[in-house]
Design a protein around this motif. Structure first.
Motif, PDB file in Angstrom:
ATOM      1  N   ARG A 107       0.503 -17.420  -7.979  1.00 43.09           N
ATOM      2  CA  ARG A 107       0.423 -18.568  -8.900  1.00 43.09           C
ATOM      3  C   ARG A 107       1.769 -19.262  -9.094  1.00 43.09           C
ATOM      4  N   LEU A 108       2.802 -18.460  -9.350  1.00 44.40           N
ATOM      5  CA  LEU A 108       4.123 -19.057  -9.587  1.00 44.40           C
ATOM      6  C   LEU A 108       4.674 -19.660  -8.296  1.00 44.40           C
ATOM      7  N   LYS A 109       4.500 -18.947  -7.203  1.00 40.40           N
ATOM      8  CA  LYS A 109       4.981 -19.453  -5.911  1.00 40.40           C
ATOM      9  C   LYS A 109       4.332 -20.801  -5.590  1.00 40.40           C
ATOM     10  N   ASN A 110       3.016 -20.881  -5.794  1.00 39.45           N
ATOM     11  CA  ASN A 110       2.320 -22.146  -5.534  1.00 39.45           C
ATOM     12  C   ASN A 110       2.860 -23.255  -6.428  1.00 39.45           C
ATOM     13  N   GLY A 111       3.106 -22.919  -7.689  1.00 40.62           N
ATOM     14  CA  GLY A 111       3.668 -23.905  -8.626  1.00 40.62           C
ATOM     15  C   GLY A 111       5.025 -24.403  -8.152  1.00 40.62           C
ATOM     16  N   LEU A 112       5.855 -23.465  -7.672  1.00 43.80           N
ATOM     17  CA  LEU A 112       7.190 -23.846  -7.205  1.00 43.80           C
ATOM     18  C   LEU A 112       7.116 -24.636  -5.907  1.00 43.80           C
ATOM     19  N   ASP A 113       6.135 -24.304  -5.063  1.00 45.82           N
ATOM     20  CA  ASP A 113       5.968 -25.051  -3.807  1.00 45.82           C
ATOM     21  C   ASP A 113       5.612 -26.516  -4.080  1.00 45.82           C
ATOM     22  N   ASP A 114       5.000 -26.775  -5.230  1.00 47.16           N
ATOM     23  CA  ASP A 114       4.629 -28.153  -5.587  1.00 47.16           C
ATOM     24  C   ASP A 114       5.815 -28.978  -6.086  1.00 47.16           C
ATOM     25  N   VAL A 115       6.911 -28.306  -6.456  1.00 49.42           N
ATOM     26  CA  VAL A 115       8.115 -29.034  -6.877  1.00 49.42           C
ATOM     27  C   VAL A 115       8.805 -29.533  -5.610  1.00 49.42           C
ATOM     28  N   ASP A 116       9.269 -30.784  -5.631  1.00 47.19           N
ATOM     29  CA  ASP A 116       9.925 -31.337  -4.444  1.00 47.19           C
ATOM     30  C   ASP A 116      11.040 -30.418  -3.967  1.00 47.19           C
ATOM     31  N   GLU A 117      11.028 -30.106  -2.683  1.00 47.27           N
ATOM     32  CA  GLU A 117      12.067 -29.256  -2.090  1.00 47.27           C
ATOM     33  C   GLU A 117      13.436 -29.888  -2.353  1.00 47.27           C
ATOM     34  N   GLY A 118      14.351 -29.098  -2.897  1.00 51.84           N
ATOM     35  CA  GLY A 118      15.690 -29.609  -3.153  1.00 51.84           C
ATOM     36  C   GLY A 118      15.860 -30.299  -4.488  1.00 51.84           C
ATOM     37  N   PHE A 119      14.772 -30.459  -5.241  1.00 49.44           N
ATOM     38  CA  PHE A 119      14.893 -31.050  -6.588  1.00 49.44           C
ATOM     39  C   PHE A 119      15.777 -30.159  -7.449  1.00 49.44           C
ATOM     40  N   TYR A 120      15.574 -28.865  -7.290  1.00 48.61           N
ATOM     41  CA  TYR A 120      16.464 -27.880  -7.924  1.00 48.61           C
ATOM     42  C   TYR A 120      17.241 -27.152  -6.836  1.00 48.61           C
ATOM     43  N   ASP A 121      18.511 -26.826  -7.146  1.00 43.54           N
ATOM     44  CA  ASP A 121      19.281 -25.987  -6.232  1.00 43.54           C
ATOM     45  C   ASP A 121      18.903 -24.515  -6.428  1.00 43.54           C
ATOM     46  N   TYR A 122      18.678 -24.158  -7.686  1.00 42.64           N
ATOM     47  CA  TYR A 122      18.323 -22.774  -8.000  1.00 42.64           C
ATOM     48  C   TYR A 122      17.184 -22.710  -9.009  1.00 42.64           C
TER      49      TYR A 122
END
Ligand SMILES: Nc1ncnc2c1ncn2[C@@H]1O[C@H](COP(=O)(O)OP(=O)(O)O)[C@@H](O)[C@H]1O
Ligand SMILES: [Mg+2]
Length: 253
Positions: A107-122
């Protein structure tokens, strides 16, 4: 590239939350954009940034259930470049509700995959002191697991447990998971601490962060004021050591 880091130890009071907050603040001080994710129903990370969990309408739980996106439930903190996805007590129920649903660990991984790659560094994930659904979600989403540990007699036992756990997670949900151990709340005047640190250094070698976080009362005080150490007491030893940790992390990549 976003680096996702879970901070976990099944024991409470080993500085998981302190490390998550302080490391996140130091990374953002260095110009990195950081998302903190509070996965602990006790919501200490949320509290330590001056937010009141009881007043949170949207939490990480909504993202895990798919009612909202992680960005949708995130908030800006008083620190520039440091966002937080808050938690509250509702996560206790969620831990049980999610368990057994197909792909519940993702669930969390899928949520993070939906955030634009590189929007956050960490992305730094603060885990509860247990190995339930929430921690499995964090370990499945992470590139790196940081295990904060105190140099006490049970340290070796804890580590053995974690090394087996990492093995299992690698087999089941996250083959790329790495781990590193961080010594926290170190007191160099204590002889036993020195002996155990020595053993850890020999046994773990590169899996142990060179940086060691020593006891510093300012680290204990800062959450009361809703501020990370970099704002509350930027010149103290605690702040310096967490900066060194952030630098070591950046250099390692
Ligand atoms: N380096 C340190 N020196 C002194 N106190 C610390 C240090 N790191 C953490 N603490 C304090 O120890 C307690 C437990 O830390 P916390 O980060 O909440 O642990 P956990 O999240 O693992 O339960 C807190 O009161 C915290 O302020
Ligand atoms: Mg905690």
């Amino acid at each position: 590239m976003t680096t996702t880091i879970a901070i976990s130890n099944q024991k409470g009071g080993v500085a998981k939350t302190t490390t998550c907050l302080s490391l996140g603040a130091c990374l953002s001080e260095m110009g990195k954009i950081v998302m903190l994710v509070d996965m602990d129903p006790q919501a200490n990370l949320t509290l330590s940034l001056g937010l009141k969990p009881k007043e949170m309408r949207c939490t990480v739980g909504d993202a895990l259930l798919g009612n909202n996106s992680l960005i949708g439930v995130s908030r800006e903190s008083p620190v520039y470049g440091l966002d937080i996805v808050p938690a509250n007590q509702g996560l206790v129920i969620l831990d049980r509700v999610l368990y057994g649903r197909p792909g519940y660990q993702f669930r969390l991984k899928n949520g993070l995959d939906d955030v634009d790659e590189g929007f956050y560094d960490y992305v730094l994930i603060d885990c509860p002191p247990s190995l339930g659904t929430l921690t499995l979600n964090a370990l499945t989403a992470a590139d790196l697991l940081i295990i904060p540990i105190q140099t006490e007699y049970y340290a070796a036992h804890t580590l053995l447990y974690f090394i087996r756990l990492v093995q299992r997670v690698r087999e089941k949900t996250n083959p790329r998971l790495k781990y590193r151990v961080l010594v926290t709340m170190y007191d160099r005047r204590n002889k036993i601490y020195r002996i155990i640190l020595n053993q850890l250094q020999r046994g773990l070698s590169k899996a142990l962060f060179e940086t060691i976080i020593e006891v510093d009362t300012k680290l204990r005080e800062s959450p009361v004021f809703g501020q990370p150490i970099t704002l509350y007491a930027p010149k103290t030893r605690g702040a310096r050591q967490y900066r060194a940790l952030a630098q070591e992390l950046i250099n390692h990549e």
